[in-house]
Design an enzyme around this catalytic site. Structure first.
Site, PDB file in Angstrom:
ATOM      1  CG  ASP A 161      -1.829   1.146   1.330  1.00  0.00           C
ATOM      2  OD1 ASP A 161      -2.713   1.255   0.470  1.00  0.00           O
ATOM      3  OD2 ASP A 161      -1.674   1.963   2.254  1.00  0.00           O
ATOM      4  CD  GLU A 197      -2.210   1.848  -3.553  1.00  0.00           C
ATOM      5  OE1 GLU A 197      -3.372   2.020  -3.957  1.00  0.00           O
ATOM      6  OE2 GLU A 197      -1.854   2.089  -2.381  1.00  0.00           O
TER       7      GLU A 197
END
EC number: 3.2.1.41
Length: 718
Positions: A406, A435
């Site tokens: 994340d 990400e």
């Protein structure tokens, strides 16, 4: 915690720099010279700079005698007033990092005869461990300071099942905290728990995975996956739901694990399963959360366990789930959140080493690039060690097969590379991706693990938001449309994504290799594709919207790179228009298994696309050089993209493949190259059970994808 009243304040801001802050109204009383006092002697402090602040007067002092960390120090003013010396910005200096970096094991290390407790608390002046047991009286054991700021104690006896907390004294204040390295915790994560190693046998060892481009990733949330009334699973919302085999919906359609296996994906990616805040583990159905509120990074979440009060249960059931998935040939990717914690001030990081594990801005305030109030300072050596230790632990203890990071762009490149080295050594063939957004955290751009720096992180994949938006339209503008939704201006960007985003024609590569491009049009974040399309194209009927979503899926699943599917996307998942459902109800987040039945034909279409990709390496070329060698664009028009995979004799059993993506409801005739007959495997109506021979031209009737192939055996098809 007892509040300390101080007449003035003093902080260590560098190894030999001490900052003294005097209340403005006391400036004429508490004056220099200042002296640094230890338990046995004192030293003069030379004032180097002084400033007048709004309510205080600031003196920056230099000491010829560096502070001895772990010892109590005081600063005395000429007036005789004294204050304790607190840890300041020194905690964030490279010198501090170098002096106190510790490469050994931390946490509770169990044997049947004794348990060794170790905590890294270099700024602390004292530490203890508080032990308790549900059926026995508790005790507190003083810890001894060792080198590198580690406190340790060995407690004899079999401590299996004992609960524990560390008590740390920083800046003259005692704080109780859960061990950062706690492998198990009590209900709602209030205490760490010592557990003996379990005897779990992994019954289905899988070989190292071949290559990232061979993966088809299926993202799901444990509770979403099984909570629906028609899921056919008994253990709804639990780890054990994914151990149930051969489950069905009320009408006899496959569901759960059986469905995922039938779909043909290779990896199941689970939203966070480590201990998180937001759901009361004693009343798990009273609230919902995706899991991006990390509390304890090494311990499994209790709300997914059948008995959250038993720390062993959650470990056992999570392992049973992973083992069952492995038995069925499915690999497991964990979504991990190393970029922030739930609440900085209450976290074990801050309670143990205040100020160290989080980034601060130039004014000394916690930074907020993550948007949740804190950013993990991954560039600090003990934070880097923590992340790598945690990843390796999940690989070795839980036998997982990869990680989705994340907000990976918050982390620094050196940490990501260090983690990758440790992780791939622990388990070859894992997938690592995340990400790569470039966020406003106080870290130089060239150090960020962001998509723009992908060339410096080989082996790390990145969500390709440019490809995503080219296919469906800008995620953050509801009305924006991409190629699949009829916007012909996106055709070139889509073709770049199809070519692996690793450089097509004169376009600059987004990633150097296709294995670093995670290709997707939908994930748990933001609107589902169906909801986005419903807002952007309100005039279109469901039949045409289905065609557009099937087109988008075909673009992704046939593109070079690593395809990623959000669970339920294949049957047009909707969250009733909710964009950010991280704490919405089950009625919004649940995987609606009724839709799996309603849209059986569409599910079959996705299954065939996945099967085709897995059967033919031409769709999974492993390098940018191979893509340049074997892929060419034949047509690039407003609503039509046609490309060819050719010279495949050493790559695939098919010699030649043509893929046509068409985003207009109109019908067109497309001329085949070189007047060579091809077999028609798929057109907008679906896959052909008996591929027919096509000569000269192929009809493209409406929105969808056409797939043609040429093989030495013209009957060969997926």
């Amino acid at each position: 915690m007892v509040s300390i009243r101080r007449s003035f304040e003093a902080y260590v801001d560098d190894m030999n720099i001490i900052t003294v802050l005097i209340p403005a109204e006391q400036k004429e009383i508490m004056t220099p010279p200042f002296r640094l006092e230890t338990e046995i002697t004192d030293f003069p402090l030379a004032v180097r700079e002084e400033y007048s602040l709004e309510a205080k007067y600031k003196y920056v002092c230099v000491s010829d005698h560096p502070v001895t960390f772990g010892k109590i120090h005081c600063v005395r003013a000429s007036s005789g007033h004294k204050t304790d010396l607190q840890i300041g910005a020194v905690i964030r200096t490279a010198a501090f990092d170098d002096e106190f970096y510790y490469d050994g094991e931390l946490g509770a290390v169990y044997t049947a005869d004794h348990t060794v407790f170790k905590v890294w608390a270099p700024a602390a002046t004292s530490a203890a461990v508080k032990l308790s047991h549900p059926n026995k009286s508790g005790r507190t054991f003083q810890m001894t300071r060792l080198e590198k700021g580690v406190y340790a104690v060995t407690v004899t006896g079999d401590l299996h099942g004992y609960e524990y907390l560390f008590c740390i004294c920083n800046n003259s204040e005692w704080m109780e905290t859960v061990d950062q390295y706690a492998k198990a915790v009590t209900v709602n994560g209030e205490k760490g728990v010592v557990l003996r190693p379990d005897q779990m046998k992994w019954t289905a060892p899988l070989k190292p995975f071949s290559h990232p481009v061979d993966a088809v990733i299926y993202e799901t949330h444990l509770r979403d996956f099984s909570i629906h009334e028609n899921s056919g699973m008994i253990n709804k919302g639990k780890y054990l739901a994914l151990t149930e085999t051969d489950t069905q919906t009320a009408n006899g359609s496959s569901s759960g694990l059986a469905y995922v296996k039938e779909l043909g994906v290779t990896h199941v990616e689970l939203l966070p399963v480590n201990d998180f805040a937001g759901v009361d583990e004693e009343k798990p159905l009273d609230a919902y959360n995706w899991g991006y509120n990390p509390l304890h990074f090494f311990a499994p979440e209790g709300s997914y366990a059948s008995n959250p009060h038993d720390p062993q249960t959650r470990k056992t059931e999570l392992k049973q789930m992973i083992n069952t998935l492995h038995q069925h040939g499915l690999r497991v990717i964990l979504d991990v959140v190393f970029n922030h914690v739930y609440k900085r001030e209450n976290s074990p990081f801050e309670k143990t080493v205040p100020g160290y594990f989080f980034r601060h801005d130039e004014c000394g305030m916690p930074s907020n690039g993550t948007g949740v109030g804190n950013d993990i300072a991954s560039e600090r050596r003990m934070a880097r060690k923590f992340i790598a230790d945690c990843v390796v632990y999940w690989l070795e203890e839980y036998n997982v097969d990869g990680f989705r990071f994340d907000l990976l762009g918050i982390l620094d490149i050196d940490t990501v590379l260090y983690m990758k080295e440790k992780a791939t050594k622990a388990k070859p063939g894992i997938l690592l991706f995340g990400e790569g957004w470039d966020l406003a955290t106080p870290l130089p751009h060239e150090q960020k693990a962001a998509l723009a720096n992908a060339p410096r992180m080989p082996g790390i994949g990145f969500f390709n938001d440019m490809f995503r938006d080219a296919v469906k339209g800008n995620t953050f503008h509801l009305k924006a449309t991409g190629f699949a939704l009829g916007n012909g201006e996106s055709a070139q960007a889509v073709m770049h994504g199809i070519a692996g985003s690793s450089g097509w024609k004169a376009l600059a590569p987004i990633v150097p290799e296709p294995s670093q491009s995670i290709n997707y049009v939908e994930s748990h974040d933001n609107h589902t594709f169906w909801d986005k399309m419903s807002f952007a194209l309100p005039q279109e009927n469901d039949s045409r919207k289905r065609s557009r979503q099937r087109l988008a899926a075909a673009i992704i699943l046939l593109a070079q790179g690593v395809p990623f599917i959000h669970s339920g996307q294949e049957f047009f998942r909707t969250k009733q228009g909710v964009e950010n459902s991280y704490q919405s109800s089950d009625s919004i987040n649940q995987l609606d298994w009724d839709r799996r039945e309603t849209f059986k034909e569409d599910v079959h279409y996705i299954r065939r696309l996945i099967s085709l990709r897995k059967a033919h390496p031409a769709f999974r070329l492993r390098s940018a050089a191979d893509i340049q060698r074997h892929l060419e664009c034949l047509t690039l028009k407003e609503h039509l993209i046609a490309y060819r995979l050719y010279d495949l004799d050493e790559v695939d059993e098919w010699k030649d493949i043509i893929v046509i993506h068409h985003a207009s409801p109109d019908s067109v005739e497309w001329r085949l190259p070189n007047d060579i007959p091809y077999r028609l495997l798929c057109d907008p109506s679906g896959f052909q059970e008996d591929p027919t021979e096509i000569k000269k031209t192929v009809a493209v009737n409406g929105i969808g994808t056409v797939i043609l192939y040429l093989a030495s055996d013209l009957k060969s098809f997926a």
